[in-house]
Design a protein around this motif. Structure first.
Motif: not given
Ligand code: SAM
Length: 209
Positions: A16, A31, A44, A47-48, A51, A65, A67-68, A92, A110-111, A115, A165
């Motif tokens: 990411l 954005k 948020e 947040s990854g 970004t 929030v 989880p990684n 999560f 992109l979340v 999930v 992922d």
């Molecule tokens: C594709 S990335 C997007 C990251 C960032 N928001 C971006 O726009 O670059 C998805 C993000 O969602 C998180 N994620 C996955 N499952 C989730 C959950 N159940 N609750 C919250 N975050 C989650 C992942 O760890 C990852 O950081």
């Protein structure tokens, strides 16, 4: 946490971060528009690599929030760089550790594609928002049913899910948001010009509790 999960978490955080400049070029204008006029506290989801931090006002208290936990170091450094007061949550988003009716603004990008249970996440967002509070998101979604792209999305769905992922390219997130019990949902679809064609159909959505 096992070795594999830790390695995968690190790899995802690194991936990411590597995409950060690309995402900025593709989404900055939207954005900036979606993340203007924020209350003093915002949440948020996912947040990854942080970004989106660059679009937030300095001094904002941000509940991130994510989880990684392998991404948390990066998030802390970026929050400092952009002058945010960061509160990190490792849970999560299906079960937010926030009281009901407690926040005015929740956002993600992109979340909801990643999930496990997007309807549960949307329900949680609605629970924690104060009446009149906003949920803003930018998400890639399933293409028009019966289109050629929709057929290709179905074909790559499983390998994509494994490689990225848990990301699902076939989600009708707009429909899930409309069914989420908000008082108002505005969904604007657009096409992202990207080589990553399974994620070309995108929506930006503003939901009001
Ligand atoms: C594709 S990335 C997007 C990251 C960032 N928001 C971006 O726009 O670059 C998805 C993000 O969602 C998180 N994620 C996955 N499952 C989730 C959950 N159940 N609750 C919250 N975050 C989650 C992942 O760890 C990852 O950081």
């Amino acid at each position: 946490m096992g070795l594999w999960a830790r390695a995968r978490g690190r790899f995802n955080a690194w991936g990411l971060a590597a995409l950060d400049g690309y995402l900025h070029r593709k989404f900055a204008a939207r954005k900036q528009r979606l993340l203007h006029d924020l209350p003093p506290v915002a949440v948020e989801l996912g947040s990854g690599s942080g970004t989106n931090f660059r679009y937030l006002p300095r001094g904002l208290r941000l509940v991130a929030v994510e989880p990684n936990v392998q991404a948390h170091g990066l998030l802390k450094r970026r929050a400092e760089r952009y002058g945010l007061v960061l509160e990190l949550h490792a849970e999560f988003a299906e079960h937010l550790a926030l009281p009901s009716d407690s926040v005015e603004f929740v956002f993600c990008s992109l979340v909801l594609c990643s999930v496990r249970d997007p309807s549960a996440v949307i329900a949680e967002v609605r629970r924690v928002l104060k009446p009149g509070g906003r949920f803003v998101c930018l998400e890639h979604v399933a293409a028009e049913p019966h289109s050629r792209l929709a057929r290709w999305q179905r074909l790559v769905r499983r390998p994509w899910h494994w490689a990225f992922d848990g990301c699902d390219v076939c989600r009708d997130t707009g429909a899930l948001l409309r069914a989420g019990g908000f008082s108002r949902v505005d969904v604007t679809p657009f096409t992202l010009q990207t080589f990553a064609w399974p994620i070309r159909p995108i929506i930006e959505a503003v939901c009001v509790k």
